[in-house]
Scaffold this active site. Structure first.
Site, PDB file in Angstrom:
ATOM      1  N   HIS A 154       0.828  -1.214   0.000  1.00  9.66           N
ATOM      2  CA  HIS A 154       0.000   0.000   0.000  1.00  9.66           C
ATOM      3  C   HIS A 154       0.859   1.259   0.000  1.00  9.66           C
ATOM      4  O   HIS A 154       0.379   2.349   0.275  1.00  9.66           O
ATOM      5  CB  HIS A 154      -0.944   0.015   1.208  1.00  9.66           C
ATOM      6  CG  HIS A 154      -1.726  -1.244   1.350  1.00  9.66           C
ATOM      7  ND1 HIS A 154      -1.297  -2.302   2.125  1.00  9.66           N
ATOM      8  CD2 HIS A 154      -2.890  -1.642   0.768  1.00  9.66           C
ATOM      9  CE1 HIS A 154      -2.169  -3.295   2.036  1.00  9.66           C
ATOM     10  NE2 HIS A 154      -3.133  -2.932   1.222  1.00  9.66           N
TER      11      HIS A 154
HETATM   12  S1  FES Z   1       1.767  -0.653   3.270  1.00  9.25           S
HETATM   13 FE1  FES Z   1       0.125  -1.946   3.666  1.00  9.25          FE
HETATM   14  S2  FES Z   1       1.061  -3.742   4.437  1.00  9.25           S
HETATM   15 FE2  FES Z   1       2.702  -2.389   4.069  1.00  9.25          FE
END
Ligand code: FES
Length: 199
Positions: free
Chosen positions: A164
């Site tokens: 993410h």
């Molecule tokens: S940014 Fe979502 S698990 Fe690492």
């Protein structure tokens, strides 16, 4: 006393004795049951040597040069170990005003800020230029990139979690992205100048 009374006295005595016997027998059985239960519980509270051995791991750092990194597994989780260059340390120091998380997340030196003293480790009397962190993103638990040669280290030269988009700096501190906390420093201790024990 009437003979009836005597009969009653005589007949009460064996009953009482029998009750006592039953009572003692029951108590003994209960005690045995308690012992039978207690022994396994106590046994479970003393983990076997092989279980204790799995809880710790000694890692040789003899081959880790300044600027290099390795990944080891400990208790089923990746641990990133990187020996920082002076430039990487300076770069991280310069980011200290942009932290999302001020806590050291390092149980070895609790209640410290997330600065070099709270995040870097090394053998006694030697340069504290190792960063050792659990390779588990604090957002949803993915394994960030940046340890293996050629991997994306993110915008701040540390680690990047592509799941993410979380960016960590060379001290393993979250600077950008959804992850809320710095990468945790596992319990560790240098047992020689070139060997660290995890756990
Ligand atoms: S940014 Fe979502 S698990 Fe690492």
């Amino acid at each position: 006393m009437s003979s009836t009374d005597n009969t009653a006295e005589v007949s009460d005595t064996p009953d009482e004795g029998r009750r006592d016997f039953i009572h003692l027998l029951a108590s003994g059985t209960a005690a045995a049951a308690v012992v039978g239960i207690a022994i396994p519980v106590v046994h479970q509270m003393n983990p076997a040597a092989d279980v204790r051995a799995l809880a710790t791991k000694e890692v040789s750092l003899a081959g880790v040069e300044i600027g290099q990194a390795i990944k080891v597994m400990w208790q089923g989780k990746p641990v990133f170990i990187r020996r920082l260059t002076d430039a990487e340390i300076a770069r991280a120091e310069a980011l200290s005003g942009q932290l999302k998380d001020d806590a050291s997340r390092n149980d070895n030196v609790p209640d410290m800020p997330a600065d070099a003293a709270g995040r870097l480790v090394g053998p006694d009397g030697q340069a504290q230029d190792f960063v050792m962190v659990l390779g588990v993103c604090t957002h949803l638990g993915c394994v960030p990139l940046g340890t293996e040669p050629g991997e994306n280290k993110g915008d701040y030269g540390g680690w990047f979690c592509p799941c993410h988009g979380s960016h960590y700096d060379p001290f393993g501190r979250i600077i950008k992205g959804p992850a809320p906390e710095n990468l945790a420093v596992p319990p560790l201790q240098f047992v020689t100048e070139t060997t660290v024990r995890l756990g």
